[in-house]
Motif scaffolding. Sequence first.
Motif, PDB file in Angstrom:
ATOM      1  N   PHE A  39      -7.341   1.881   5.250  1.00  8.69           N
ATOM      2  CA  PHE A  39      -7.997   2.747   6.220  1.00  8.69           C
ATOM      3  C   PHE A  39      -8.730   1.897   7.267  1.00  8.69           C
ATOM      4  CE2 PHE A  39      -8.413   5.720   2.417  1.00  8.69           C
ATOM      5  CZ  PHE A  39      -7.325   6.490   2.800  1.00  8.69           C
ATOM      6  N   ASP A  40      -8.611   2.298   8.533  1.00  9.94           N
ATOM      7  CA  ASP A  40      -9.296   1.556   9.601  1.00  9.94           C
ATOM      8  C   ASP A  40     -10.538   2.317  10.056  1.00  9.94           C
ATOM      9  OD1 ASP A  40      -8.103   3.685  10.815  1.00  9.94           O
ATOM     10  OD2 ASP A  40      -7.160   2.541  12.437  1.00  9.94           O
ATOM     11  N   ASN A  41     -11.306   2.816   9.081  1.00  9.77           N
ATOM     12  CA  ASN A  41     -12.502   3.609   9.377  1.00  9.77           C
ATOM     13  C   ASN A  41     -13.542   3.358   8.285  1.00  9.77           C
ATOM     14  OD1 ASN A  41     -11.613   5.219   7.122  1.00  9.77           O
ATOM     15  ND2 ASN A  41     -10.219   6.273   8.522  1.00  9.77           N
ATOM     16  N   ASP A  42     -14.602   4.149   8.276  1.00 14.70           N
ATOM     17  CA  ASP A  42     -15.684   3.932   7.318  1.00 14.70           C
ATOM     18  C   ASP A  42     -15.643   4.894   6.130  1.00 14.70           C
ATOM     19  OD1 ASP A  42     -16.361   6.315   8.493  1.00 14.70           O
ATOM     20  OD2 ASP A  42     -18.361   5.698   9.151  1.00 14.70           O
ATOM     21  N   TRP A  43     -14.484   5.526   5.901  1.00 14.42           N
ATOM     22  CA  TRP A  43     -14.407   6.537   4.849  1.00 14.42           C
ATOM     23  C   TRP A  43     -14.802   6.007   3.476  1.00 14.42           C
ATOM     24  CZ3 TRP A  43      -8.967   9.108   5.908  1.00 14.42           C
ATOM     25  CH2 TRP A  43      -9.032   9.816   7.112  1.00 14.42           C
ATOM     26  N   VAL A  44     -14.331   4.835   3.146  1.00 12.19           N
ATOM     27  CA  VAL A  44     -14.557   4.305   1.806  1.00 12.19           C
ATOM     28  C   VAL A  44     -16.055   4.124   1.553  1.00 12.19           C
ATOM     29  CG1 VAL A  44     -14.148   2.364   0.255  1.00 12.19           C
ATOM     30  CG2 VAL A  44     -12.296   3.201   1.717  1.00 12.19           C
ATOM     31  N   GLU A  45     -16.731   3.540   2.524  1.00  9.17           N
ATOM     32  CA  GLU A  45     -18.166   3.309   2.378  1.00  9.17           C
ATOM     33  C   GLU A  45     -18.952   4.613   2.451  1.00  9.17           C
ATOM     34  OE1 GLU A  45     -16.194   1.791   4.565  1.00  9.17           O
ATOM     35  OE2 GLU A  45     -16.039  -0.205   3.650  1.00  9.17           O
ATOM     36  N   TYR A  47     -17.985   7.802   1.868  1.00 11.17           N
ATOM     37  CA  TYR A  47     -17.729   8.814   0.843  1.00 11.17           C
ATOM     38  C   TYR A  47     -17.482   8.237  -0.554  1.00 11.17           C
ATOM     39  CZ  TYR A  47     -17.032  11.502   5.125  1.00 11.17           C
ATOM     40  OH  TYR A  47     -17.204  12.094   6.355  1.00 11.17           O
ATOM     41  N   GLY A  48     -17.469   6.945  -0.673  1.00 13.27           N
ATOM     42  CA  GLY A  48     -17.229   6.343  -1.975  1.00 13.27           C
ATOM     43  C   GLY A  48     -15.827   6.593  -2.495  1.00 13.27           C
ATOM     44  N   THR A 191       6.128  19.211   7.722  1.00 19.04           N
ATOM     45  CA  THR A 191       5.105  18.375   8.350  1.00 19.04           C
ATOM     46  C   THR A 191       3.866  18.341   7.477  1.00 19.04           C
ATOM     47  OG1 THR A 191       3.849  18.053  10.405  1.00 19.04           O
ATOM     48  CG2 THR A 191       4.145  20.315   9.676  1.00 19.04           C
ATOM     49  N   GLU A 192       3.109  17.274   7.586  1.00 23.94           N
ATOM     50  CA  GLU A 192       1.846  17.186   6.841  1.00 23.94           C
ATOM     51  C   GLU A 192       0.913  16.205   7.537  1.00 23.94           C
ATOM     52  OE1 GLU A 192       0.486  19.504   4.733  1.00 23.94           O
ATOM     53  OE2 GLU A 192       1.967  19.018   3.193  1.00 23.94           O
ATOM     54  N   ALA A 193      -0.366  16.585   7.598  1.00 22.41           N
ATOM     55  CA  ALA A 193      -1.401  15.720   8.164  1.00 22.41           C
ATOM     56  C   ALA A 193      -2.643  15.869   7.291  1.00 22.41           C
ATOM     57  CB  ALA A 193      -1.699  16.103   9.610  1.00 22.41           C
ATOM     58  N   SER A 194      -2.589  15.313   6.104  1.00 19.82           N
ATOM     59  CA  SER A 194      -3.667  15.532   5.133  1.00 19.82           C
ATOM     60  C   SER A 194      -4.379  14.242   4.740  1.00 19.82           C
ATOM     61  CB  SER A 194      -3.125  16.229   3.892  1.00 19.82           C
ATOM     62  OG  SER A 194      -2.124  15.448   3.278  1.00 19.82           O
ATOM     63  N   ILE A 195      -4.208  13.176   5.521  1.00 20.71           N
ATOM     64  CA  ILE A 195      -4.957  11.953   5.228  1.00 20.71           C
ATOM     65  C   ILE A 195      -6.350  12.105   5.829  1.00 20.71           C
ATOM     66  CG2 ILE A 195      -5.038   9.453   5.453  1.00 20.71           C
ATOM     67  CD1 ILE A 195      -2.024   9.408   5.472  1.00 20.71           C
ATOM     68  N   HIS A 196      -7.209  12.700   5.034  1.00 17.57           N
ATOM     69  CA  HIS A 196      -8.578  13.055   5.359  1.00 17.57           C
ATOM     70  C   HIS A 196      -9.381  12.733   4.100  1.00 17.57           C
ATOM     71  CE1 HIS A 196     -12.015  15.828   5.517  1.00 17.57           C
ATOM     72  NE2 HIS A 196     -11.833  15.969   6.817  1.00 17.57           N
ATOM     73  N   PRO A 197     -10.669  12.394   4.223  1.00 21.36           N
ATOM     74  CA  PRO A 197     -11.419  11.992   3.029  1.00 21.36           C
ATOM     75  C   PRO A 197     -11.367  12.988   1.878  1.00 21.36           C
ATOM     76  CG  PRO A 197     -12.724  11.587   5.004  1.00 21.36           C
ATOM     77  CD  PRO A 197     -11.472  12.263   5.456  1.00 21.36           C
ATOM     78  N   MET A 198     -11.411  14.293   2.166  1.00 21.68           N
ATOM     79  CA  MET A 198     -11.434  15.262   1.076  1.00 21.68           C
ATOM     80  C   MET A 198     -10.129  15.298   0.288  1.00 21.68           C
ATOM     81  SD  MET A 198     -10.767  18.298  -0.403  1.00 21.68           S
ATOM     82  CE  MET A 198     -10.188  19.539   0.757  1.00 21.68           C
ATOM     83  N   PRO A 199      -8.958  15.451   0.935  1.00 27.78           N
ATOM     84  CA  PRO A 199      -7.720  15.396   0.154  1.00 27.78           C
ATOM     85  C   PRO A 199      -7.524  14.066  -0.568  1.00 27.78           C
ATOM     86  CG  PRO A 199      -7.304  16.371   2.297  1.00 27.78           C
ATOM     87  CD  PRO A 199      -8.694  15.833   2.331  1.00 27.78           C
ATOM     88  N   VAL A 200      -7.915  12.959   0.065  1.00 22.21           N
ATOM     89  CA  VAL A 200      -7.793  11.673  -0.612  1.00 22.21           C
ATOM     90  C   VAL A 200      -8.629  11.678  -1.887  1.00 22.21           C
ATOM     91  CG1 VAL A 200      -8.292   9.201  -0.474  1.00 22.21           C
ATOM     92  CG2 VAL A 200      -7.256  10.367   1.488  1.00 22.21           C
ATOM     93  N   ALA A 201      -9.869  12.151  -1.785  1.00 18.39           N
ATOM     94  CA  ALA A 201     -10.740  12.215  -2.958  1.00 18.39           C
ATOM     95  C   ALA A 201     -10.184  13.170  -4.014  1.00 18.39           C
ATOM     96  CB  ALA A 201     -12.141  12.651  -2.535  1.00 18.39           C
ATOM     97  N   ALA A 202      -9.619  14.291  -3.560  1.00 22.32           N
ATOM     98  CA  ALA A 202      -9.097  15.288  -4.499  1.00 22.32           C
ATOM     99  C   ALA A 202      -7.868  14.776  -5.243  1.00 22.32           C
ATOM    100  CB  ALA A 202      -8.772  16.577  -3.748  1.00 22.32           C
ATOM    101  N   PHE A 203      -6.943  14.155  -4.511  1.00 23.09           N
ATOM    102  CA  PHE A 203      -5.772  13.588  -5.182  1.00 23.09           C
ATOM    103  C   PHE A 203      -6.186  12.457  -6.126  1.00 23.09           C
ATOM    104  CE2 PHE A 203      -3.018  15.432  -1.737  1.00 23.09           C
ATOM    105  CZ  PHE A 203      -2.164  16.116  -2.577  1.00 23.09           C
ATOM    106  N   ALA A 204      -7.166  11.669  -5.705  1.00 25.52           N
ATOM    107  CA  ALA A 204      -7.639  10.599  -6.580  1.00 25.52           C
ATOM    108  C   ALA A 204      -8.254  11.172  -7.851  1.00 25.52           C
ATOM    109  CB  ALA A 204      -8.648   9.728  -5.840  1.00 25.52           C
ATOM    110  N   ALA A 205      -8.994  12.276  -7.709  1.00 24.96           N
ATOM    111  CA  ALA A 205      -9.612  12.909  -8.874  1.00 24.96           C
ATOM    112  C   ALA A 205      -8.571  13.439  -9.858  1.00 24.96           C
ATOM    113  CB  ALA A 205     -10.531  14.041  -8.421  1.00 24.96           C
ATOM    114  N   SER A 206      -7.413  13.817  -9.331  1.00 24.44           N
ATOM    115  CA  SER A 206      -6.339  14.313 -10.193  1.00 24.44           C
ATOM    116  C   SER A 206      -5.536  13.182 -10.832  1.00 24.44           C
ATOM    117  CB  SER A 206      -5.389  15.216  -9.402  1.00 24.44           C
ATOM    118  OG  SER A 206      -4.619  14.461  -8.471  1.00 24.44           O
TER     119      SER A 206
END
Length: 414
Positions: A39-45, A47-48, A191-206
């Motif tokens: 990621f080229d943004n601050d999402w990781v820091e 949102y953890g 089509t899909e555009a779901s690379i957003h912090p919430m879906p990333v966190a949700a898929f990771a949680a699963s």
Amino acid sequence: MSHVPDVVVTGLGATTPLGGDVPSTWAAALAGESGARPFDNDWVETYGLPVTFAATIKVRPEDVLPRPEMKKMDPSAQYAVIAAREAWADAGAPEVDGDRLGAVVSSGIGGIWTTLDAWDTLKEKGARRILPMTVPMLMPNSPTAYVSLELGARAGAHALVSACASGAEAIGYAVEMIRTGRADVVVAGGTEASIHPMPVAAFAASRTLSLRNDDPQGASRPYDVDRDGFVLGEGAGVVVLESAEHAAARGARVYARIAGVGLSADGYHITSPEPTGDGQVRAMRAALEQSGIDRLDVVHVNAHATSTVVGDLIEARSIRGLLGDEADHVALSATKSMTGHLLGGAGALETIFTVLALHDRQAPPTINVDNPDPELPLDLVRDKPRALRDGDVAAVNNSFGFGGHNVALVVASV
């Protein structure tokens, strides 16, 4: 008995983690390139996030679409419109009565960026700051609506939602629109555009995403012993389908024929595939039977192959369950190793790959398979393309989705 028309592919369009169009995407796939990147943004820091990478789109829509147009669309619709325009131009912009032209463009998740941005605006700034276009931007039929509006497609505009099988099911539905006489031409895909912090966190949680943060490009490794989940991807794939008669009458170039569509449901679990693979086999068998093609003429399979431990295993068993010993001679490609998983766009993009594999007689490679899983005894195309034989041949594209959705498409050479 009334005549059932053959359905052929005359146009291809895409925007993907590998390229901004079909030629660049296909060239990158044949070269074995990965579209995964940090990621080229601050999402990781901020949102953890436990996952620090994804297969983000290669060419941003702002580099392609004018800003006033973009502001009316969620990214999922932007990607779809970009891909549809390429596909339509690639098909030669066919002249067709709008009443005989359809659109079927699906998304597994829909306008998630718009939904979450609107919620943030409501919380932080109040109801008066919500954009008037919010609802038409977030609705999951927005991509197909914009495509139908642009082309004047009035035979029907549909958005079938079946999670990660959505793009393939859209193409299957489009085939049926032509076969049943509702349309002569249908623009179809996903089509899909779901690379957003919430879906990333949700898929990771699963626990479905790869955690290989130190090696994004090596993270998606279908059929490898050390696979640990999929890489989230984004983008769109769109095809132009026509009745063979309509295509011939206008002298269109034909890439391939969609010869069979097979659908089934597991009826087993909301996320896990049925362990025996029975539903997957039924979908593949139905597609093959509908096509009238002998399984001995199947030379290639583009597998769903997300790189999850259980999913890959079940699909491998299913393919062998369908083809038997002939599976030893069928070139199997797992292209999500390069593109990541486009969710609702995956089946459409992989249909394009399947069509081009037959058209160019080259099966694309599967990358990152350093230790092939001995429990998955299939003829995997690894690291470089493989030539496919001449003559009348066929290929199968598999797409499976959360909820137990199974879609198989049989593509035939022309």
